[in-house]
Design a protein around this motif. Structure first.
Motif, mmCIF file in Angstrom:
data_model
loop_
_atom_site.group_PDB
_atom_site.id
_atom_site.type_symbol
_atom_site.label_atom_id
_atom_site.label_comp_id
_atom_site.label_asym_id
_atom_site.label_seq_id
_atom_site.Cartn_x
_atom_site.Cartn_y
_atom_site.Cartn_z
ATOM 1 N N SER A 41 -7.488 -0.337 -4.907
ATOM 2 C CA SER A 41 -7.728 -0.345 -6.350
ATOM 3 C C SER A 41 -7.039 -1.542 -7.003
ATOM 4 C CB SER A 41 -7.224 0.954 -6.987
ATOM 5 O OG SER A 41 -7.916 2.069 -6.477
ATOM 6 N N TYR A 42 -5.814 -1.841 -6.554
ATOM 7 C CA TYR A 42 -5.109 -3.018 -7.072
ATOM 8 C C TYR A 42 -5.863 -4.289 -6.698
ATOM 9 C CZ TYR A 42 -0.971 -0.225 -8.225
ATOM 10 O OH TYR A 42 -0.111 0.683 -8.776
ATOM 11 N N LEU A 43 -6.307 -4.361 -5.428
ATOM 12 C CA LEU A 43 -7.025 -5.542 -4.942
ATOM 13 C C LEU A 43 -8.348 -5.722 -5.676
ATOM 14 C CD1 LEU A 43 -7.339 -7.877 -2.934
ATOM 15 C CD2 LEU A 43 -8.321 -6.250 -1.308
ATOM 16 N N LEU B 281 -3.600 -11.033 -13.171
ATOM 17 C CA LEU B 281 -2.532 -10.068 -12.918
ATOM 18 C C LEU B 281 -2.750 -8.786 -13.708
ATOM 19 C CD1 LEU B 281 0.564 -12.459 -13.000
ATOM 20 C CD2 LEU B 281 -0.627 -11.556 -10.997
ATOM 21 N N ASN B 282 -3.300 -8.929 -14.905
ATOM 22 C CA ASN B 282 -3.567 -7.776 -15.762
ATOM 23 C C ASN B 282 -4.542 -6.814 -15.092
ATOM 24 O OD1 ASN B 282 -3.938 -5.999 -17.834
ATOM 25 N ND2 ASN B 282 -4.803 -7.462 -19.261
ATOM 26 N N GLY B 283 -5.636 -7.350 -14.562
ATOM 27 C CA GLY B 283 -6.617 -6.502 -13.897
ATOM 28 C C GLY B 283 -6.046 -5.824 -12.665
ATOM 29 N N THR B 284 -5.237 -6.567 -11.911
ATOM 30 C CA THR B 284 -4.609 -6.005 -10.716
ATOM 31 C C THR B 284 -3.751 -4.801 -11.069
ATOM 32 O OG1 THR B 284 -4.542 -8.204 -9.700
ATOM 33 C CG2 THR B 284 -3.112 -6.515 -8.751
ATOM 34 N N LEU B 285 -2.905 -4.965 -12.082
ATOM 35 C CA LEU B 285 -1.991 -3.894 -12.474
ATOM 36 C C LEU B 285 -2.719 -2.758 -13.175
ATOM 37 C CD1 LEU B 285 0.977 -2.978 -12.736
ATOM 38 C CD2 LEU B 285 1.035 -4.129 -14.948
ATOM 39 N N LEU B 286 -3.609 -3.097 -14.099
ATOM 40 C CA LEU B 286 -4.259 -2.080 -14.916
ATOM 41 C C LEU B 286 -5.115 -1.130 -14.085
ATOM 42 C CD1 LEU B 286 -4.740 -1.052 -17.807
ATOM 43 C CD2 LEU B 286 -6.700 -2.594 -17.940
ATOM 44 N N PHE B 287 -6.020 -1.689 -13.274
ATOM 45 C CA PHE B 287 -6.910 -0.843 -12.473
ATOM 46 C C PHE B 287 -6.145 -0.116 -11.368
ATOM 47 C CE2 PHE B 287 -10.099 -3.585 -14.399
ATOM 48 C CZ PHE B 287 -11.130 -2.700 -14.649
ATOM 49 N N GLY B 288 -5.224 -0.829 -10.719
ATOM 50 C CA GLY B 288 -4.475 -0.208 -9.627
ATOM 51 C C GLY B 288 -3.567 0.903 -10.108
ATOM 52 N N LEU B 289 -2.817 0.647 -11.179
ATOM 53 C CA LEU B 289 -1.896 1.654 -11.695
ATOM 54 C C LEU B 289 -2.643 2.835 -12.287
ATOM 55 C CD1 LEU B 289 1.068 2.312 -12.116
ATOM 56 C CD2 LEU B 289 0.975 1.103 -14.298
ATOM 57 N N GLN B 290 -3.754 2.563 -12.967
ATOM 58 C CA GLN B 290 -4.534 3.670 -13.539
ATOM 59 C C GLN B 290 -5.056 4.581 -12.437
ATOM 60 O OE1 GLN B 290 -8.014 4.400 -13.412
ATOM 61 N NE2 GLN B 290 -8.035 5.968 -15.024
ATOM 62 N N LEU C 228 -2.085 6.633 -11.050
ATOM 63 C CA LEU C 228 -1.719 7.714 -11.970
ATOM 64 C C LEU C 228 -2.780 8.807 -11.998
ATOM 65 C CD1 LEU C 228 -0.343 5.646 -15.003
ATOM 66 C CD2 LEU C 228 0.980 6.986 -13.367
ATOM 67 N N LEU C 229 -4.041 8.400 -11.932
ATOM 68 C CA LEU C 229 -5.135 9.369 -11.956
ATOM 69 C C LEU C 229 -5.079 10.294 -10.744
ATOM 70 C CD1 LEU C 229 -7.730 10.429 -13.241
ATOM 71 C CD2 LEU C 229 -8.991 8.640 -12.019
ATOM 72 N N ARG C 230 -4.738 9.741 -9.583
ATOM 73 C CA ARG C 230 -4.643 10.562 -8.373
ATOM 74 C C ARG C 230 -3.522 11.588 -8.493
ATOM 75 N NH1 ARG C 230 -7.704 8.437 -4.211
ATOM 76 N NH2 ARG C 230 -8.562 6.366 -4.662
ATOM 77 N N HIS C 231 -2.396 11.171 -9.035
ATOM 78 C CA HIS C 231 -1.282 12.100 -9.221
ATOM 79 C C HIS C 231 -1.618 13.154 -10.272
ATOM 80 C CE1 HIS C 231 1.744 10.218 -6.656
ATOM 81 N NE2 HIS C 231 1.359 9.041 -7.110
ATOM 82 N N LEU C 232 -2.271 12.754 -11.349
ATOM 83 C CA LEU C 232 -2.649 13.711 -12.383
ATOM 84 C C LEU C 232 -3.684 14.706 -11.872
ATOM 85 C CD1 LEU C 232 -2.917 11.360 -15.508
ATOM 86 C CD2 LEU C 232 -1.208 13.148 -15.124
ATOM 87 N N SER C 233 -4.605 14.235 -11.041
ATOM 88 C CA SER C 233 -5.652 15.110 -10.505
ATOM 89 C C SER C 233 -5.066 16.192 -9.606
ATOM 90 C CB SER C 233 -6.678 14.281 -9.716
ATOM 91 O OG SER C 233 -7.297 13.331 -10.550
ATOM 92 N N LEU C 234 -3.975 15.863 -8.924
ATOM 93 C CA LEU C 234 -3.344 16.835 -8.034
ATOM 94 C C LEU C 234 -2.558 17.888 -8.807
ATOM 95 C CD1 LEU C 234 -2.001 14.476 -5.210
ATOM 96 C CD2 LEU C 234 -3.956 16.031 -5.088
ATOM 97 N N SER C 235 -2.013 17.504 -9.971
ATOM 98 C CA SER C 235 -1.157 18.415 -10.728
ATOM 99 C C SER C 235 -1.857 19.086 -11.907
ATOM 100 C CB SER C 235 0.070 17.658 -11.256
ATOM 101 O OG SER C 235 -0.325 16.578 -12.087
ATOM 102 N N GLN D 149 -15.471 -0.615 -5.409
ATOM 103 C CA GLN D 149 -14.990 0.740 -5.171
ATOM 104 C C GLN D 149 -16.007 1.571 -4.405
ATOM 105 O OE1 GLN D 149 -11.681 0.626 -5.580
ATOM 106 N NE2 GLN D 149 -11.574 2.437 -6.901
ATOM 107 N N LYS D 150 -17.276 1.420 -4.733
ATOM 108 C CA LYS D 150 -18.324 2.183 -4.044
ATOM 109 C C LYS D 150 -18.474 1.732 -2.608
ATOM 110 C CE LYS D 150 -20.944 3.207 -8.237
ATOM 111 N NZ LYS D 150 -22.171 2.949 -9.030
ATOM 112 N N ARG D 151 -18.346 0.443 -2.350
ATOM 113 C CA ARG D 151 -18.479 -0.075 -0.985
ATOM 114 C C ARG D 151 -17.328 0.359 -0.094
ATOM 115 N NH1 ARG D 151 -20.494 -6.382 -1.857
ATOM 116 N NH2 ARG D 151 -22.645 -5.876 -2.517
ATOM 117 N N SER D 152 -16.140 0.507 -0.675
ATOM 118 C CA SER D 152 -14.968 0.866 0.124
ATOM 119 C C SER D 152 -14.797 2.379 0.269
ATOM 120 C CB SER D 152 -13.699 0.288 -0.508
ATOM 121 O OG SER D 152 -13.503 0.804 -1.809
#
Length: 293
Positions: A23-25, A86-95, A98-105, A289-292
């Motif tokens: 996601s960061y990449l 750098l913004n896109g790397t951090l924004l998409f990767g961090l989101q 966080l989404l994965r952690h929120l989805s679990l809880s 994302q769909k390809r990976s």
């Protein structure tokens, strides 16, 4: 059973980490590709900036840039190029993280769009902390009034370093945080539902993602444009009287003759720029994302 569960968690661990790193990449790659046209459209950036700072018409701003010549036209182009990637790397990767952690809880009653928006809000906070200094340097460089006493990037960095942090690199941090958190929450919260609606019209996935990014960014740009104008005006100057956010807003509102139309000067170009860049970014990111997956 307990041993089997632990074994499955161990197997999912590296895979989950790899997915997060992807996601960061993907965020960095999509943002870099959409940022490359910045080199060609950077004069549009500077035109918008002149309108935001000096409350001038587009025609007059273009005339000023033409008189200053090509040498100064691209002054300040490096920070937005670097920041965008750098913004896109951090924004998409961090989101995504966080989404994965929120989805679990989170409870099942919480909608995916709400979780995405909440994760985007959190990513926007980190984004503001990391990139406010970049935006500050960019706005100082783009202000022609600083050309004489701050002629180079190095001189700007030196000057901001000796300033207090709230008046130096982190000038206008509060409005930047408000703009970034709200913008990120709206983008990630609306992107999926809008894309689903557009895809329902029979459009290809790439086109649906592009249209989704375009429409979402248009709504965000129009809504948050006054905050961007406030940030630009607060960050463009170095030194002088230290005014707070409320005082700066009053000065800005008064300078625009208390007119919403004048406050939105340059807004058309901002919306056009955002639609193109975020449309491309969204399309490229979703495809990767769909390809990976």
């Amino acid at each position: 059973m307990a041993g089997s569960s632990d074994h499955q968690k161990e197997e999912r661990g590296p895979q989950s980490t790899a997915i997060c790193l992807q996601s960061y990449l993907h965020g960095g790659t999509s943002s870099l590709l959409s940022a490359l046209p910045t080199v060609f459209v950077f004069p549009v950036y500077k035109t918008i900036f002149r309108q935001q700072i000096h409350n001038t018409s587009a025609h007059r701003a273009v005339g000023q840039l033409y008189k200053e010549g090509p040498a100064k036209l691209y002054r300040g182009v490096v920070p937005p190029l670097l920041m965008r990637t750098l913004n896109g790397t951090l924004l998409f990767g961090l989101q995504d993280t966080l989404l994965r952690h929120l989805s679990l809880s989170a409870h099942n009653a919480t909608s995916p769009a709400a979780l995405s928006a909440l994760a985007g809000f959190g990513a926007g906070i980190v984004e503001a902390v990391v990139f406010t200094p970049f935006e500050r340097v960019q706005n100082v460089l783009q202000n022609s009034q600083n050309d004489r006493h701050l002629p180079s990037l190095r001189s700007v960095l030196k000057r901001l370093t000796v300033e207090r942090i709230s008046q130096g690199y982190y000038r206008a941090f509060l409005p930047v945080t408000a703009r970034n958190t709200l913008g990120s929450a709206l983008y990630f919260g609306l992107k999926g539902p809008v894309c689903a609606v557009v895809a329902g019209q029979g459009l290809p996935p790439m086109v649906s993602s592009f249209v989704s990014g375009t429409l979402t960014s248009m709504a965000i740009s129009l809504t948050l444009y006054p905050l961007s104008v406030l940030v630009a005006n607060m960050q463009a100057q170095v030194g002088g009287e230290a005014k707070g956010v409320v005082a700066c807003w009053r000065v800005l509102w008064k300078s625009r003759n208390q007119s919403v139309g004048l406050l939105y000067r340059g807004g058309t170009l901002v919306v056009l720029r955002s639609c193109i860049t975020w449309g491309i970014t969204t399309a490229i990111y979703d495809i990767q994302q769909k390809r990976s997956s």
